[in-house]
Design a protein around this motif. Structure first.
Motif, PDB file in Angstrom:
ATOM      1  N   GLU A 329     -21.514  18.694  50.901  1.00 24.70           N
ATOM      2  CA  GLU A 329     -21.688  19.821  49.985  1.00 24.70           C
ATOM      3  C   GLU A 329     -21.040  21.075  50.544  1.00 24.70           C
ATOM      4  OE1 GLU A 329     -22.875  21.269  46.322  1.00 24.70           O
ATOM      5  OE2 GLU A 329     -23.060  19.222  47.101  1.00 24.70           O
ATOM      6  N   LEU A 330     -21.161  21.276  51.842  1.00 24.07           N
ATOM      7  CA  LEU A 330     -20.576  22.460  52.470  1.00 24.07           C
ATOM      8  C   LEU A 330     -19.051  22.439  52.373  1.00 24.07           C
ATOM      9  CD1 LEU A 330     -21.865  24.875  53.943  1.00 24.07           C
ATOM     10  CD2 LEU A 330     -21.362  23.723  56.095  1.00 24.07           C
ATOM     11  N   LEU A 331     -18.455  21.239  52.451  1.00 24.20           N
ATOM     12  CA  LEU A 331     -17.002  21.091  52.396  1.00 24.20           C
ATOM     13  C   LEU A 331     -16.503  20.741  51.003  1.00 24.20           C
ATOM     14  CD1 LEU A 331     -16.554  19.037  55.689  1.00 24.20           C
ATOM     15  CD2 LEU A 331     -16.012  21.456  55.353  1.00 24.20           C
ATOM     16  N   LYS A 332     -17.411  20.703  50.006  1.00 26.44           N
ATOM     17  CA  LYS A 332     -17.072  20.320  48.626  1.00 26.44           C
ATOM     18  C   LYS A 332     -16.470  18.915  48.565  1.00 26.44           C
ATOM     19  CE  LYS A 332     -16.103  25.094  47.219  1.00 26.44           C
ATOM     20  NZ  LYS A 332     -15.107  26.002  46.591  1.00 26.44           N
ATOM     21  N   PHE A 333     -16.889  18.065  49.487  1.00 28.41           N
ATOM     22  CA  PHE A 333     -16.388  16.701  49.544  1.00 28.41           C
ATOM     23  C   PHE A 333     -17.045  15.887  48.435  1.00 28.41           C
ATOM     24  CE2 PHE A 333     -16.238  12.373  51.265  1.00 28.41           C
ATOM     25  CZ  PHE A 333     -14.901  12.286  51.652  1.00 28.41           C
ATOM     26  N   GLY A 334     -16.240  15.249  47.593  1.00 29.71           N
ATOM     27  CA  GLY A 334     -16.760  14.657  46.366  1.00 29.71           C
ATOM     28  C   GLY A 334     -17.360  13.274  46.506  1.00 29.71           C
TER      29      GLY A 334
END
Length: 467
Positions: A329-334
């Motif tokens: 979530e912190l890295l916007k990793f999907g």
């Protein structure tokens, strides 16, 4: 006069046909009267049909939520009973501040932290090796030799430092450093392999991902050979490199806050359970695990099974769900598929496949499939994957404890053999029971026997703590 007796006789003893007609007529009138009062469902007249019992293996029923809740409550009550027993005998031994103290007692001398920071040297070297090959400064074969040497040094360097500076490094800090180096080595190996595919023309696309012009720039090879691209991959919760990862548009703050709260609370819960449930049981022992007779070994293992596996289940949720989702979530990793329904596995191969999907994807991509392409049979490739996994686990546990017993390696390899031998004969519920049995007395117990013997060898020292 002849007609009267016949009339009375006919009324007193009607014939069988007239009696049956009156009965049928009466039932019809009753049915009509009942139907006028109630709207009858035809199914009420037939309540039975061919069907299996709910718990039968032939029944397709799958909602066992109530039984699951019962098992959780029983597990909690069992551990609560052990907690109270240990409390009566040893008192309240939980000290959550002990961990923080061990990490912060000397803020100017954190050898484990410095050791982790030193891993950036190998990361930068890997990036330069890729750039030199792309710029034709070195050949592909020379680059391969440098990459292998860099990966070997990445695994040998922290081990040598930990064994040489064992008095300065805590066991927990050493394990954390080795985990970081191991994960980084797996990521760097994937990084080299993927970039090599692009250079050799094996891979021509830019990798999968969802292009979002407002959030990320679509990267093509060799534009990916940058520090930012590499370090995003190193921080992302994945072991498999690709040029463009699927990315979310926003960071969900409430989701991030919930995962952060879970990380804090569950880590404290695990520490408390280890201090109050595991250590008192270990303190009762007077001998090393290797010196016990078989009866004593079995008794000691049975005592540790319940609290040990409760801690491992919490550890699974803490890391695979809370920590990895927090980082994603912190890295916007999907891609958030970090695990599958391993608890429903009917064989050990599916269990190890679904328990840790990032490592499974890495091993399939960089070990299993390349071995098949080189002509290895499937069973040999599968055994090699198990051996790689076992060697990495043994590396992370044995070196910080400075005890090389190879229990973890032997346990995982034995499970690989069981998978090959029993995979065809055990399936369904019986296979799932076998999987849970191996989970209960498998690698988690092997790890705990290491810790047991470490405590027995260092209990006279004030620095025996695992933190």
């Amino acid at each position: 006069m002849s007609g009267r007796p016949r009339g009375r006789a006919s009324r007193r003893s009607p014939g069988p046909s007239s009696s049956r007609n009156r009965t049928v007529a009466g039932l019809d009138r009753a049915k009509d009267t009942f139907n006028t009062k109630m709207d009858i469902d035809p199914d009420m007249l037939s309540t039975h049909k061919i069907q299996d019992s709910l718990l039968s293996s032939n029944n397709r029923f799958s909602d066992y939520r109530g039984i699951f809740n019962w098992c959780i409550i029983m597990l909690v009550l069992t551990n609560l009973h052990m907690f109270l027993d240990n409390y009566i005998e040893y008192g309240f031994v939980v000290d959550l501040g002990q961990v923080l103290y061990h990490f912060l007692k000397d803020p100017y001398s954190w050898p484990a932290t410095y050791l982790i920071l030193a891993s950036n040297v190998f990361v930068v070297a890997a990036l330069f090796f890729e750039r030199w090959q792309e710029w034709d400064y070195i050949t592909e074969s020379t680059g391969k030799v440098l990459e292998i040497g860099n990966l070997a040094a990445m695994l040998l360097f922290p081990a040598a430092v930990i064994l040489h500076e064992s008095t300065s490094l805590s066991v927990g800090g050493s394990m954390l450093a080795l985990i970081v180096y191991t994960v980084t080595a797996l990521k760097i190996y994937s990084y080299h392999e993927v970039n090599s595919w692009f250079r050799q023309g094996i891979q021509t696309s830019s990798g999968t991902g969802v292009k979002n012009e407002s959030e990320q720039e679509w990267v093509l090879y060799p534009k990916n050979l940058t520090t930012g691209n590499l370090y995003y991959f190193l921080l992302a919760p994945t072991l498999c490199y690709q040029l463009n990862f699927p990315r979310n548009v926003i960071i969900r703050k409430w989701f991030l806050a919930r995962r952060a709260l879970e990380i804090i609370l569950l880590s404290q819960l695990m520490i408390a359970m280890i201090q109050q449930l595991i250590f008192p049981l270990i303190r009762k022992s007077s001998r090393l695990f290797t010196e016990m007779d078989m009866t004593a070994k079995i008794k000691h293992v049975m005592e540790l099974v319940a609290p040990n596996n409760f801690i491992w289940i919490i550890l699974f949720y803490w890391f695979c769900h809370s920590v990895l989702n927090f980082m994603a979530e912190l890295l916007k990793f999907g891609d958030r598929e970090f695990y599958a329904d391993w608890w429903n596995s009917d064989n050990l191969n599916r269990f190890w496949t679904t328990l840790n999907l990032p490592f499974h994807k890495w091993s399939m991509r960089h070990v299993y499939r390349p071995l098949l392409m080189q002509g290895f049979p499937q069973w040999q490739a599968q055994v090699i994957v198990y051996m790689v996994s076992a060697a990495l686990c043994e590396y992370v546990i044995a070196i910080p404890l400075e005890m090389f017993r190879f229990w973890i390696f032997a346990t995982i390899v034995l499970q690989a053999k069981m998978t090959l031998l029993l995979g065809r004969f055990s399936s369904g519920n019986y296979g799932n029971c076998l999987v849970w049995l191996c989970v209960l007395v498998g690698p988690p117990i092997a790890v705990l026997t290491y810790l047991h013997d470490y405590y027995m060898l260092n209990r006279e020292s004030n620095a025996w703590s695992l933190y």
